[in-house]
Design an enzyme around this catalytic site. Structure first.
Site, PDB file in Angstrom:
ATOM      1  N   HIS A  56      -4.811 -15.225  49.359  1.00  0.00           N
ATOM      2  CA  HIS A  56      -3.579 -15.827  49.883  1.00  0.00           C
ATOM      3  C   HIS A  56      -3.606 -17.327  49.611  1.00  0.00           C
ATOM      4  CE1 HIS A  56      -0.198 -16.662  52.501  1.00  0.00           C
ATOM      5  NE2 HIS A  56      -0.911 -17.664  53.022  1.00  0.00           N
ATOM      6  N   GLY A 100       0.822  -1.212   0.000  1.00  0.00           N
ATOM      7  CA  GLY A 100       0.000   0.000   0.000  1.00  0.00           C
ATOM      8  C   GLY A 100       0.853   1.257   0.000  1.00  0.00           C
ATOM      9  N   GLY A 122      19.164  -4.910  24.994  1.00  0.00           N
ATOM     10  CA  GLY A 122      17.831  -4.323  25.186  1.00  0.00           C
ATOM     11  C   GLY A 122      16.803  -5.438  25.329  1.00  0.00           C
ATOM     12  N   ARG A 126      14.645  -0.899  16.606  1.00  0.00           N
ATOM     13  CA  ARG A 126      13.849  -0.990  15.383  1.00  0.00           C
ATOM     14  C   ARG A 126      13.554   0.420  14.881  1.00  0.00           C
ATOM     15  NH1 ARG A 126      11.525  -5.997  14.515  1.00  0.00           N
ATOM     16  NH2 ARG A 126       9.831  -5.092  13.322  1.00  0.00           N
TER      17      ARG A 126
HETATM   18  P1  NAD Z   1      16.013  -1.809  22.380  1.00  0.00           P
HETATM   19  O1  NAD Z   1      16.000  -0.363  22.102  1.00  0.00           O
HETATM   20  O2  NAD Z   1      15.203  -2.366  23.475  1.00  0.00           O
HETATM   21  O3  NAD Z   1      17.524  -2.278  22.688  1.00  0.00           O
HETATM   22  C1  NAD Z   1      18.587  -2.071  21.797  1.00  0.00           C
HETATM   23  C2  NAD Z   1      19.866  -1.925  22.597  1.00  0.00           C
HETATM   24  O4  NAD Z   1      20.948  -1.935  21.691  1.00  0.00           O
HETATM   25  C3  NAD Z   1      19.951  -0.632  23.381  1.00  0.00           C
HETATM   26  O5  NAD Z   1      20.273  -0.923  24.722  1.00  0.00           O
HETATM   27  C4  NAD Z   1      21.064   0.133  22.675  1.00  0.00           C
HETATM   28  O6  NAD Z   1      21.815   0.938  23.543  1.00  0.00           O
HETATM   29  C5  NAD Z   1      21.913  -0.988  22.118  1.00  0.00           C
HETATM   30  N1  NAD Z   1      22.729  -0.638  20.955  1.00  0.00           N
HETATM   31  C6  NAD Z   1      22.374   0.166  19.916  1.00  0.00           C
HETATM   32  N2  NAD Z   1      23.389   0.207  19.010  1.00  0.00           N
HETATM   33  C7  NAD Z   1      24.380  -0.581  19.491  1.00  0.00           C
HETATM   34  C8  NAD Z   1      25.665  -0.948  19.015  1.00  0.00           C
HETATM   35  N3  NAD Z   1      26.139  -0.501  17.854  1.00  0.00           N
HETATM   36  N4  NAD Z   1      26.424  -1.793  19.777  1.00  0.00           N
HETATM   37  C9  NAD Z   1      25.956  -2.265  20.965  1.00  0.00           C
HETATM   38  N5  NAD Z   1      24.744  -1.934  21.453  1.00  0.00           N
HETATM   39  C10 NAD Z   1      23.961  -1.115  20.726  1.00  0.00           C
HETATM   40  O7  NAD Z   1      15.700  -2.505  20.979  1.00  0.00           O
HETATM   41  P2  NAD Z   1      15.399  -4.025  20.640  1.00  0.00           P
HETATM   42  O8  NAD Z   1      15.756  -4.894  21.774  1.00  0.00           O
HETATM   43  O9  NAD Z   1      16.060  -4.270  19.322  1.00  0.00           O
HETATM   44  O10 NAD Z   1      13.837  -4.022  20.461  1.00  0.00           O
HETATM   45  C11 NAD Z   1      13.244  -3.211  19.435  1.00  0.00           C
HETATM   46  C12 NAD Z   1      11.888  -2.715  19.811  1.00  0.00           C
HETATM   47  O11 NAD Z   1      10.973  -3.781  19.874  1.00  0.00           O
HETATM   48  C13 NAD Z   1      11.895  -2.027  21.162  1.00  0.00           C
HETATM   49  O12 NAD Z   1      11.215  -0.809  21.040  1.00  0.00           O
HETATM   50  C14 NAD Z   1      11.158  -2.957  22.055  1.00  0.00           C
HETATM   51  O13 NAD Z   1      10.400  -2.270  23.027  1.00  0.00           O
HETATM   52  C15 NAD Z   1      10.262  -3.735  21.092  1.00  0.00           C
HETATM   53  N6  NAD Z   1      10.081  -5.073  21.632  1.00  0.00           N
HETATM   54  C16 NAD Z   1       9.261  -5.234  22.700  1.00  0.00           C
HETATM   55  C17 NAD Z   1       9.138  -6.484  23.276  1.00  0.00           C
HETATM   56  C18 NAD Z   1       8.259  -6.666  24.459  1.00  0.00           C
HETATM   57  O14 NAD Z   1       7.346  -5.882  24.655  1.00  0.00           O
HETATM   58  N7  NAD Z   1       8.497  -7.664  25.290  1.00  0.00           N
HETATM   59  C19 NAD Z   1       9.861  -7.555  22.790  1.00  0.00           C
HETATM   60  C20 NAD Z   1      10.694  -7.347  21.712  1.00  0.00           C
HETATM   61  C21 NAD Z   1      10.796  -6.093  21.147  1.00  0.00           C
END
Ligand code: NAD
Length: 477
Positions: free
Chosen positions: A451, A122, A190, A279
């Site tokens: 409980h 789309g 992360g 992301r």
């Molecule tokens: P994130 O932002 O949680 O973590 C990415 C991490 O990578 C950060 O701590 C950052 O500092 C680090 N980083 C970035 N560049 C780097 C580099 N060159 N070298 C080393 N470290 C580096 O992103 P994610 O874990 O990829 O998740 C992506 C998105 O998807 C997030 O917004 C997350 O909330 C969402 N997500 C949510 C869930 C959930 O709700 N349980 C699960 C999976 C993903």
């Protein structure tokens, strides 16, 4: 002549399919455009969450946790199992069956509600029209009363570690390893890095997480983040902070990775490397130049508090707009937009969105962190209760972590709740409900909690705010 719809939704992830169903429930004629196809050319519904995100990762997290329990915990319960083994193919098969069940369920719900699926890519044109291109037929142009863009997000790639889909993978590839890597590297400690790192660690991989920042989980309450770090380290996750990856290349089916830490250069060899550094919104090639929809400097579609873009009758929801990238945030935005299109005045409370990391134990949060309250100059109180003092947690042999509740010192209104511990995802939801009703810690204190339950830890943390938790010595207030 193409058909005219009241609402055309672009994308069928949790933000898109929920908005499509809600709009149809409200009597609107709805189409949902989806570009993803399976190997038979049929549209794949459900987006990242159902196909390569939340659901498959939870399936593997649950499978791997069961294996880890057999190895680490069963004998303590007096259950002895001789040499358990892992059948990775069967584990992946189970995960794939869950995905099929859920995605075909969305197909069923669409049918039930009369939502039409338009297979193709789309593109939003001017005047709330959508061009649909599928490579089989000529592009068609669909007229919509309103357009809801729910195109989602994609993993961020970093130049030093290009994805090759085999030894260097993103979060999608990390759900498909056909054997357990002996040594697994993860770039980014992360949400995804911790969840997928945990899966493969539990199954037997040696896991090293390389995190560029010096602060672990900076978006979480710092007390909960440091408690979580201790627990994960104890589990054997090797988390290296302040590590900047400079190069990762495949050599003889392994990955040679270089990184800098405290001014020193290090090299590691891994069997597989997961790149999980965040992301970005999928907003490229989504908008015609005259669509009237604008992007911010990071590629997010610019929207107001009600998810309206700058183009009339065009809305955007979910990962493609500002705010946390969480499926439930996108879904609720989708509901809000569908209801507003239908003439209702639905609003969202963005202060009350829970977030969870599905490690074991889980890490969950809602509202303000202690460091945010300090930075905002808000006079606050806190109540903390450790799961070590919970009878239910001890009985379950799952007593690591704590519940922390933060309140306004003057009014006692709950401002945040932060948990690391068993079933944190479900426990935090109780506080989400309380916060939505504007509850105080005293309100929670006065409620009767069953409980023995893990929920009692929430009750005790609420009591601890005013210094009268029963099952631990209280700090003088
Ligand atoms: P994130 O932002 O949680 O973590 C990415 C991490 O990578 C950060 O701590 C950052 O500092 C680090 N980083 C970035 N560049 C780097 C580099 N060159 N070298 C080393 N470290 C580096 O992103 P994610 O874990 O990829 O998740 C992506 C998105 O998807 C997030 O917004 C997350 O909330 C969402 N997500 C949510 C869930 C959930 O709700 N349980 C699960 C999976 C993903």
């Amino acid at each position: 002549m193409s058909e005219k719809y009241d609402v055309v939704v672009v994308g069928s992830g949790p933000a898109g399919y929920v908005s499509a169903i809600r709009a149809a429930q409200l009597g609107l004629k709805v189409a949902c455009v989806e570009q993803w196809i399976d190997d038979k050319g049929a549209p794949v519904l459900g987006g990242t969450c159902l196909n390569v995100g939340c659901i498959p990762s939870k399936a593997l997290l649950d499978s791997s946790q069961k294996y880890s329990d057999v190895i680490e915990k069963f004998s303590k319960h007096g259950i002895n199992v001789e040499k358990p083994t892992v059948d990775v193919a069967a584990m992946l098969d189970r995960k794939n069956k869950i995905i099929s069940q859920l995605t075909s369920g969305i197909g069923g719900l669409f049918k039930h509600n009369g939502v039409v699926v338009l297979q193709g890519r789309g593109k939003v044109l001017s005047g709330a029209r959508v061009e649909v291109t599928n490579g089989k037929e000529d592009p068609s142009i669909v007229d919509a009363g309103s357009v809801i863009i729910a195109a989602g997000s994609v993993p961020i790639a970093i130049p030093p570690a290009p994805i090759n889909g085999d030894t260097i993978v993103d979060s999608t590839g990390a759900l498909e390893f056909d054997s357990i890597p002996k040594r697994l590297g993860v770039i980014g400690a992360g949400v995804i890095g911790l969840e997928l790192g945990s899966v493969w660690k539990r199954l037997g991989s040696e896991v090293v997480l390389l995190e560029a920042l010096d602060t672990f989980l900076p978006m979480m309450d710092s007390q909960v983040a440091s408690e979580s770090a201790k627990i994960f380290k104890k589990q054997g996750l090797d988390i290296r902070m302040g590590a900047r990856v400079t190069n990762a290349v495949e050599k003889k089916k392994k990955v040679s990775l270089s990184y800098q830490c405290s001014g020193e250069e290090h090299t590691e060899i891994f069997d597989k490397l997961i790149v999980s550094v965040g992301r970005r919104p999928r907003s490229e090639e989504l908008l015609a130049s005259d669509s009237g929809v604008t992007l911010d400097e990071r590629g997010f579609i610019y929207v107001d508090d009600f998810c309206a873009t700058e183009a009339p009758n065009v809305y955007a929801v979910g990962d493609v707009v500002r705010g946390p990238m969480l499926a439930h945030k996108g879904s609720e935005e989708g509901v809000m937009v569908a209801e507003r299109i239908a003439g209702q005045s639905t609003k969202l409370n963005y202060q009350c969105i829970p977030s969870v990391i599905y490690t074991h134990p889980e890490v969950a949060a809602v509202g303000k962190t202690e460091q945010e309250l300090k930075a905002d100059g808000i006079d606050y109180q806190s109540g903390v209760f450790p799961f070590q003092a919970s009878g239910r947690a001890l009985a379950a042999d799952d007593s690591e972590g704590l519940v922390k509740i933060l309140t306004d010192k003057q009014t006692d209104r709950i401002l945040g709740c932060h948990i690391v511990g068993p079933s944190a995802a479900d426990l935090v939801q109780q506080v989400v409900i309380a916060m939505e009703f504007g509850a105080s810690a005293e309100d929670l204190s006065l409620m009767i909690f069953g409980h023995p339950t893990l929920s009692e830890a929430v009750h005790e943390a609420a009591l601890a705010v005013s210094g009268h938790a029963i099952h631990m010595p209280n700090k003088k207030k």
